[in-house]
Enzyme design. Structure first.
Site, PDB file in Angstrom:
ATOM      1  N   GLY A 399       0.815  -1.209   0.000  1.00  0.00           N
ATOM      2  CA  GLY A 399       0.000   0.000   0.000  1.00  0.00           C
ATOM      3  C   GLY A 399       0.848   1.258   0.000  1.00  0.00           C
ATOM      4  O   GLY A 399       1.957   1.316  -0.551  1.00  0.00           O
ATOM      5  N   SER A 400       0.347   2.294   0.681  1.00  0.00           N
ATOM      6  CA  SER A 400       0.905   3.649   0.552  1.00  0.00           C
ATOM      7  C   SER A 400       2.302   3.817   1.145  1.00  0.00           C
ATOM      8  O   SER A 400       2.945   4.859   0.901  1.00  0.00           O
ATOM      9  CB  SER A 400      -0.050   4.659   1.193  1.00  0.00           C
ATOM     10  N   ILE A 401       2.796   2.876   1.941  1.00  0.00           N
ATOM     11  CA  ILE A 401       4.160   3.034   2.459  1.00  0.00           C
ATOM     12  C   ILE A 401       5.192   2.955   1.331  1.00  0.00           C
ATOM     13  O   ILE A 401       6.378   3.244   1.550  1.00  0.00           O
ATOM     14  CB  ILE A 401       4.489   1.980   3.542  1.00  0.00           C
ATOM     15  N   MET A 402       4.762   2.612   0.102  1.00  0.00           N
ATOM     16  CA  MET A 402       5.674   2.585  -1.042  1.00  0.00           C
ATOM     17  C   MET A 402       5.774   3.949  -1.736  1.00  0.00           C
ATOM     18  O   MET A 402       6.629   4.148  -2.610  1.00  0.00           O
ATOM     19  CB  MET A 402       5.203   1.540  -2.056  1.00  0.00           C
ATOM     20  N   LYS A 403       4.944   4.909  -1.381  1.00  0.00           N
ATOM     21  CA  LYS A 403       4.938   6.198  -2.089  1.00  0.00           C
ATOM     22  C   LYS A 403       6.233   6.998  -1.939  1.00  0.00           C
ATOM     23  O   LYS A 403       6.636   7.704  -2.879  1.00  0.00           O
ATOM     24  CB  LYS A 403       3.718   7.018  -1.630  1.00  0.00           C
TER      25      LYS A 403
END
Length: 678
Positions: A399-403
């Site tokens: 999820g968003s922790i890859m942004k």
């Protein structure tokens, strides 16, 4: 009656000439005559002493020459027998002596294994996490007891020596089972039933004695004490009781069992008797089995009539003690992490929760744990689910922790800067047949705002504006899609796949905000530590004695520092994780909330995965903490579920290591002392 004729006196008697002429003295050679005489005398003496002439005469008288031949045959047979016995003795004592010596030694000696001390596992400060407790199992052999009892009873009843009888009576008194029962706290009736002594038995009848000896299960091995401490065993062994023997071994004991269970693993029985039949299973115990186990030795011991060892004669094989393994884990921080994971797991009725703490400067793993766990001192609690070391074994869509890594790709490409604007209006976009949405219409935003608001639209637009494989490449450079240097047993590598081509816009877009790839929590922590270390990635390390690998440059230091500064907005006012903020420290981090994949296809609409990964202090990063809560049931946003766990763990890590504040402390008005009246 006729009278025998008598010779007249004076008349010359008729003399019969001798059968053998009398040898005349050789006057010419008196020496030769003397030698011949001596020979005849010796021959006569031998004939007289050995009785040869007599036996020959008797043989002749009994049967003539036929009996002499038979006599010679008998002597020939005796000579052959003698030579055979001599040859046999020569063969056994010269050519076969080693075998005889070995057989003799078998009767009076035996080989005994000497257990090797298994190495301890300690934390980074040297505090033991897995140690050895010396224990013993005391065994009683009813068979050996009965054999000795009947032997002594036979001496008492049949020996002609009063001294032997008195000695046997005393030894029989020492074999009183009441003494053994009271010392071992073992039921007397069970002992008496096991030995089954028959005092009416005719002990001189060996067959009857053999038939009366105990047989069947337990006849040679009855456990009196099992896994007992030396203090309990010592009084029993001091009795020197017939048939009682001690089996020494080391019991593995785990301190802080539940927090460390998945890291350390456990000991389990094995068919391999090389090191006592126990071997490390899972975790550090399995990975470093050879170093920890060492190798047990062997000694030759002298046995007494009871077959009990009375003296060590020599060392056959020296034992090799196991090596200690020192981990980078800080047991204090490990305990804090586990208790926080347990609390959030129970509070949110989650399937599981996991966490990891990494030293940014070295890559050392200071804490690594999962809930639920099990007590490794009681394997009955172990299940397939609670023994999983989830941060390294479980993969998930992050999820968003890859942004932050999407922003890294943008900065590294040269097409974007920290001041670049991305238009996200109207808060959604249509890509490859799917609609990508933000939680609101943010309009034109910077890269910092992208991270603060966790914009999916802005991330997708960056990905579609870069090269086809740029997003996948940057993620692999940060260590995703490959095992970490921990090389933990059964560690997962995850997967980061390239889009199939320019037209594969869906994969290009979804990779940018954490869908379409699988990662482990350990990989997430390693990647965030690289951001905190100015773009230099230190491979993770769990064993302190292992040499750290050289760090590798992932991105430019200025880009890494800029991303960390952007992530500070997440924990500040207007960010998605205010609960992660720590008073007195600048904290940088990123939340992640993703739907759980449905094995039958698509995603669940009511099941989520919440994550938070953060760095502190942001001005001079020291630690990374990554938290994952699987399928929480009460709340499901990462900033609400995972961020508070990060806060509590990171705060304790900063305190334990005396990390200086990098931000002014804020004091609530309610905590201010009341003004005093003059």
């Amino acid at each position: 009656m006729m009278k025998k004729p008598t010779q007249k006196q004076g008349a010359s008697a008729k003399v019969t000439p001798p059968l053998r002429k009398k040898a005349t003295q050789n006057k010419a050679n008196p020496a030769k005559h003397h030698q011949a005489g001596t020979t005849r005398k010796v021959s006569a003496w031998l004939t007289d002493k050995l009785g040869i002439g007599k036996r020959r005469h008797q043989a002749t008288m009994l049967g003539g020459m036929h009996d002499v031949g038979r006599y010679r045959v008998v002597w020939a047979i005796m000579a052959v027998c003698f030579l055979t016995l001599f040859a046999r003795a020569f063969y056994l004592q010269v050519f076969h002596s080693d075998f005889l010596i070995e057989q003799g030694e078998t009767l009076i000696t035996s080989k005994r294994n000497v257990p090797a001390y298994r190495g301890m596992i300690t934390d980074t400060t040297g505090a033991p996490l897995a140690a050895n407790a010396p224990l013993s199992t005391v065994v009683f052999s009813p068979y050996d007891y009965a054999v000795e009892y009947y032997r002594l009873d036979k001496i008492i009843k049949t020996s002609s020596s009063q001294r032997q009888r008195d000695k046997a009576i005393q030894e029989l008194k020492d074999m009183d089972l009441v003494k053994l029962s009271s010392t071992a706290n073992f039921p007397l009736d069970k002992l008496q039933k096991a030995v089954a002594i028959d005092n009416t038995l005719d002990v001189s009848d060996e067959k009857a004695v053999a038939a009366a000896l105990p047989k069947g299960a337990g006849s040679k091995r009855m456990i009196l004490l099992s896994k007992a401490s030396p203090e309990l065993v010592e009084p029993l062994m001091q009795l020197d009781f017939v048939g009682v023997s001690e089996e020494k071994f080391f019991q593995r004991y785990y301190l802080q069992a539940e927090p460390n269970a998945q890291i350390l693993g456990y000991m389990a029985q094995s068919n391999d008797e090389k090191n006592g039949g126990y071997v490390g299973r899972a975790g550090i115990e399995a990975k470093y089995e050879q170093q920890l186990a060492g190798e047990r030795g062997q000694v030759l011991v002298l046995k007494d009539a009871r077959q009990s060892a009375i003296k060590e004669l020599k060392e056959i094989k020296p034992k090799v003690e196991g090596q200690d393994i020192q981990l980078t884990i800080d047991s204090r921080l490990q305990y804090v992490l586990y208790k926080e994971l347990e609390q959030v797991g129970r509070l949110q009725s989650a399937r599981s929760s996991s966490g990891i703490v990494v030293d940014v400067l070295t890559g050392d793993v200071l804490a690594l744990g999962s809930w639920p766990s099990f007590n490794s001192n009681n394997l009955a609690e172990r299940t397939g689910a609670n023994e999983r070391n989830r941060p390294v074994l479980d993969t998930f869509e992050p999820g968003s922790i890859m942004k932050p890594f999407t922003v890294a790709a943008a900065l590294e490409s040269g097409k974007y800067s920290v001041n670049s604007l991305i238009n996200t209006a109207p808060g959604s976009m249509y890509v490859g047949g799917y609609t990508i949405r933000d939680s609101g219409n943010y309009g034109s935003i910077t890269l910092a705002k992208l991270i603060q608001k966790s914009s999916n639209v802005a991330s997708a637009k960056i990905a579609l504006n870069l090269g086809v494989n740029d997003i996948a490449d940057i993620q692999r450079r940060f260590g995703f899609g490959q095992k970490t240097a921990l090389n933990f047993p059964a560690e997962a590598s995850g997967s980061v796949k390239n889009p199939s081509g320019e037209k594969d816009t869906t994969r290009r877009a979804t990779l940018s905000y954490g869908y379409g790839q699988s990662v482990t929590l350990a990989q997430v922590a390693q990647a965030y530590a690289a951001l905190g270390n100015h773009g230099q990635m230190n491979p993770l390390r769990l064993v302190k004695d292992e040499k750290s690998a050289e760090p590798t440059k992932v991105i430019e230091a200025r880009h890494a520092d800029a991303i960390v500064k952007m992530m500070e907005l997440v924990t500040e006012q207007g960010g998605t994780a205010r609960a992660a903020a720590i008073n007195g420290y600048r904290v940088a981090g990123k939340t992640g909330t993703s739907r759980r994949a449905n094995p039958e296809g698509g995603y669940y609409t009511d099941q989520y995965r919440t994550t938070f990964a953060g760095i502190a202090p942001a001005s001079n990063p020291r630690f990374v903490v990554a938290i994952l809560v699987e399928d929480p049931r009460r709340q499901f946003y990462g900033g609400v579920v995972a961020a508070p766990v990060f806060h509590n763990v990171m705060k304790e890590a900063l305190r334990l290591y005396n990390v200086p504040f990098d931000k002014p402390l804020q004091v609530d008005a309610k905590d201010m002392p009341a003004p005093q009246s003059p």
